[in-house]
Write a protein that holds these residues in place. Structure first.
Motif, PDB file in Angstrom:
ATOM      1  N   VAL A 263       1.794  -4.054  -8.276  1.00  0.00           N
ATOM      2  CA  VAL A 263       1.580  -3.636  -6.946  1.00  0.00           C
ATOM      3  C   VAL A 263       0.261  -3.796  -6.734  1.00  0.00           C
ATOM      4  CG1 VAL A 263       1.557  -2.059  -5.352  1.00  0.00           C
ATOM      5  CG2 VAL A 263       3.453  -2.411  -6.429  1.00  0.00           C
ATOM      6  N   LEU A 264      -0.645  -3.184  -7.627  1.00  0.00           N
ATOM      7  CA  LEU A 264      -2.144  -3.227  -7.628  1.00  0.00           C
ATOM      8  C   LEU A 264      -2.890  -4.615  -7.904  1.00  0.00           C
ATOM      9  CD1 LEU A 264      -2.899   0.338  -9.073  1.00  0.00           C
ATOM     10  CD2 LEU A 264      -3.386  -0.391  -6.725  1.00  0.00           C
ATOM     11  N   THR A 265      -2.212  -5.173  -8.678  1.00  0.00           N
ATOM     12  CA  THR A 265      -2.562  -6.519  -9.124  1.00  0.00           C
ATOM     13  C   THR A 265      -2.593  -7.339  -7.852  1.00  0.00           C
ATOM     14  OG1 THR A 265      -2.179  -6.301 -11.545  1.00  0.00           O
ATOM     15  CG2 THR A 265      -2.193  -8.640 -10.573  1.00  0.00           C
TER      16      THR A 265
ATOM     17  N   LEU B 246       0.760  -1.174  -0.002  1.00  0.00           N
ATOM     18  CA  LEU B 246       0.075   0.093  -0.054  1.00  0.00           C
ATOM     19  C   LEU B 246       0.966   1.141   0.164  1.00  0.00           C
ATOM     20  CD1 LEU B 246      -2.861  -0.935   2.537  1.00  0.00           C
ATOM     21  CD2 LEU B 246      -3.117  -0.482   0.088  1.00  0.00           C
ATOM     22  N   ALA B 247       2.031   1.251   0.722  1.00  0.00           N
ATOM     23  CA  ALA B 247       2.844   2.353   0.939  1.00  0.00           C
ATOM     24  C   ALA B 247       3.478   2.544  -0.789  1.00  0.00           C
ATOM     25  CB  ALA B 247       3.742   2.252   1.808  1.00  0.00           C
ATOM     26  N   ARG B 248       3.741   1.618  -1.412  1.00  0.00           N
ATOM     27  CA  ARG B 248       4.473   1.681  -2.812  1.00  0.00           C
ATOM     28  C   ARG B 248       3.430   2.436  -3.743  1.00  0.00           C
ATOM     29  NH1 ARG B 248       9.095   2.440  -3.451  1.00  0.00           N
ATOM     30  NH2 ARG B 248       9.409   2.992  -5.649  1.00  0.00           N
ATOM     31  N   VAL B 249       2.013   2.238  -3.499  1.00  0.00           N
ATOM     32  CA  VAL B 249       1.174   2.689  -4.577  1.00  0.00           C
ATOM     33  C   VAL B 249       1.324   4.093  -4.985  1.00  0.00           C
ATOM     34  CG1 VAL B 249      -1.331   2.974  -5.062  1.00  0.00           C
ATOM     35  CG2 VAL B 249      -0.708   0.792  -4.163  1.00  0.00           C
ATOM     36  N   PRO B 250       1.067   4.960  -3.879  1.00  0.00           N
ATOM     37  CA  PRO B 250       1.707   6.421  -4.281  1.00  0.00           C
ATOM     38  C   PRO B 250       3.043   6.864  -4.597  1.00  0.00           C
ATOM     39  CG  PRO B 250       1.391   6.348  -2.024  1.00  0.00           C
ATOM     40  CD  PRO B 250       1.017   4.861  -2.630  1.00  0.00           C
ATOM     41  N   ALA B 251       3.918   5.918  -4.080  1.00  0.00           N
ATOM     42  CA  ALA B 251       5.221   6.443  -3.964  1.00  0.00           C
ATOM     43  C   ALA B 251       5.862   5.783  -5.495  1.00  0.00           C
ATOM     44  CB  ALA B 251       5.775   5.717  -3.125  1.00  0.00           C
TER      45      ALA B 251
ATOM     46  N   ASP C 166      -8.339  -4.403   4.623  1.00  0.00           N
ATOM     47  CA  ASP C 166      -7.443  -3.496   5.131  1.00  0.00           C
ATOM     48  C   ASP C 166      -7.074  -3.037   3.573  1.00  0.00           C
ATOM     49  OD1 ASP C 166      -7.736  -3.632   7.475  1.00  0.00           O
ATOM     50  OD2 ASP C 166      -5.970  -5.179   7.750  1.00  0.00           O
ATOM     51  N   VAL C 167      -6.988  -3.853   2.587  1.00  0.00           N
ATOM     52  CA  VAL C 167      -6.434  -3.372   1.191  1.00  0.00           C
ATOM     53  C   VAL C 167      -7.395  -2.516   0.826  1.00  0.00           C
ATOM     54  CG1 VAL C 167      -5.972  -4.061  -1.156  1.00  0.00           C
ATOM     55  CG2 VAL C 167      -5.368  -5.403   0.971  1.00  0.00           C
ATOM     56  N   ALA C 168      -8.741  -2.589   0.775  1.00  0.00           N
ATOM     57  CA  ALA C 168      -9.640  -1.639   0.288  1.00  0.00           C
ATOM     58  C   ALA C 168      -9.548  -0.193   0.841  1.00  0.00           C
ATOM     59  CB  ALA C 168     -11.306  -2.399   0.281  1.00  0.00           C
ATOM     60  N   ALA C 169      -9.597  -0.439   2.223  1.00  0.00           N
ATOM     61  CA  ALA C 169      -9.424   0.790   2.990  1.00  0.00           C
ATOM     62  C   ALA C 169      -8.209   1.677   2.707  1.00  0.00           C
ATOM     63  CB  ALA C 169      -9.804   0.570   4.557  1.00  0.00           C
ATOM     64  N   GLY C 170      -7.271   0.888   2.469  1.00  0.00           N
ATOM     65  CA  GLY C 170      -5.955   1.861   2.103  1.00  0.00           C
ATOM     66  C   GLY C 170      -5.846   2.239   0.684  1.00  0.00           C
ATOM     67  N   LEU C 171      -6.851   1.580  -0.065  1.00  0.00           N
ATOM     68  CA  LEU C 171      -6.601   2.081  -1.440  1.00  0.00           C
ATOM     69  C   LEU C 171      -7.799   3.211  -1.788  1.00  0.00           C
ATOM     70  CD1 LEU C 171      -6.313  -0.969  -3.716  1.00  0.00           C
ATOM     71  CD2 LEU C 171      -4.713   0.626  -3.327  1.00  0.00           C
ATOM     72  N   VAL C 172      -8.750   3.241  -1.080  1.00  0.00           N
ATOM     73  CA  VAL C 172      -9.855   4.168  -1.281  1.00  0.00           C
ATOM     74  C   VAL C 172      -9.357   5.564  -1.262  1.00  0.00           C
ATOM     75  CG1 VAL C 172     -11.824   5.173   0.030  1.00  0.00           C
ATOM     76  CG2 VAL C 172     -11.770   2.863  -0.738  1.00  0.00           C
ATOM     77  N   PRO C 173      -8.652   6.074  -0.246  1.00  0.00           N
ATOM     78  CA  PRO C 173      -8.105   7.380  -0.366  1.00  0.00           C
ATOM     79  C   PRO C 173      -7.563   8.021  -1.570  1.00  0.00           C
ATOM     80  CG  PRO C 173      -7.691   6.312   1.491  1.00  0.00           C
ATOM     81  CD  PRO C 173      -8.061   5.301   0.866  1.00  0.00           C
ATOM     82  N   HIS C 174      -7.132   7.031  -2.649  1.00  0.00           N
ATOM     83  CA  HIS C 174      -6.479   7.614  -3.749  1.00  0.00           C
ATOM     84  C   HIS C 174      -7.464   7.922  -4.682  1.00  0.00           C
ATOM     85  CE1 HIS C 174      -2.500   6.655  -2.055  1.00  0.00           C
ATOM     86  NE2 HIS C 174      -2.975   5.110  -2.081  1.00  0.00           N
ATOM     87  N   LEU C 175      -8.610   7.578  -4.522  1.00  0.00           N
ATOM     88  CA  LEU C 175      -9.767   7.883  -5.489  1.00  0.00           C
ATOM     89  C   LEU C 175      -9.982   9.472  -5.341  1.00  0.00           C
ATOM     90  CD1 LEU C 175     -12.502   5.227  -4.854  1.00  0.00           C
ATOM     91  CD2 LEU C 175     -11.117   5.332  -6.576  1.00  0.00           C
TER      92      LEU C 175
END
Length: 203
Positions: free
Chosen positions: A65-67, A50-55, A76-85
């Motif tokens: 990474v997203l795959t 999750l930390a790698r997604v925006p970096a 926990d994955v969904a909650a960690g990704l949602v802010p990037h919407l």
């Protein structure tokens, strides 16, 4: 998000999960990509992924990474990704929406909050997620957006997502949307073009 195809040679893990997580920051993007794919199934690696997604700056690595995260499909994955919407990075928003649309187990619990988000752009992205979410309730959620959202662009996005799965039962909600937005020519054109096809399905 373009799902990464795993080659047979890549599936064989050559390192322990801790080492693979360290490789997510390797200067070589190919090493980062392979590490991301090899972490498939390792729930303990979720925070690092999750930390790698925006970096991540390499699109192929970010897709890997997203795959891997989407395959884990955990709350926990969904909650960690949602802010990037709501990210200012349009490519990141779209990539994350693609990942969430492949997570039918964990995304539904987040939909009430997403559908009520004060940012209409987030609600538009939610419609994009629902367009490809393999869940039997996807059409109902989209119809709810069409019926209740107050922003014309959100309703238009929901209609666009709904039409490929729409049936005669959705004709009424589409007509009601026309009445709610009488001055939106795009919405009227889209609905007018769709209604005859829905009538044919009913016949």
């Amino acid at each position: 998000m373009g799902l990464v195809r795993r080659q047979t040679a890549e599936v064989t893990r050559q390192a322990d999960p801790g080492t693979l997580q360290d490789r997510l920051a390797d200067p070589d993007p190919e090493q980062r990509r392979r590490a991301a794919l090899d972490l498939d199934g390792h729930a303990e690696a979720v925070p690092a992924l999750l930390a790698r997604v925006p970096a991540e700056t390499d699109l192929a690595v970010r897709d890997a990474v997203l795959t891997t995260l989407a395959a884990i499909d955990h709350a926990d994955v969904a909650a960690g990704l949602v802010p990037h919407l709501s990210s200012d990075d349009a490519a990141l928003r779209s990539a994350v929406a693609g990942a969430l649309s492949a997570m039918p187990a964990s995304v539904p619990a987040l939909l009430p909050a997403l559908l009520a988000d004060p940012d209409h752009d987030v609600r538009i992205m939610t419609a994009m997620v629902l367009a490809d979410l393999p869940h039997p309730g996807a059409a109902d959620w989209l119809a709810e957006i069409v019926a209740t959202d107050r922003h014309a662009n959100v309703v238009a996005a929901a209609i666009d997502a709904l039409l490929p799965m729409a049936g005669p039962q959705h004709a009424a909600v589409l007509r009601a949307a026309q009445e709610r937005f009488p001055k939106d020519p795009f919405l009227h054109f889209t609905i007018d073009a769709a209604l005859p096809a829905l009538a044919e399905v009913e016949a």
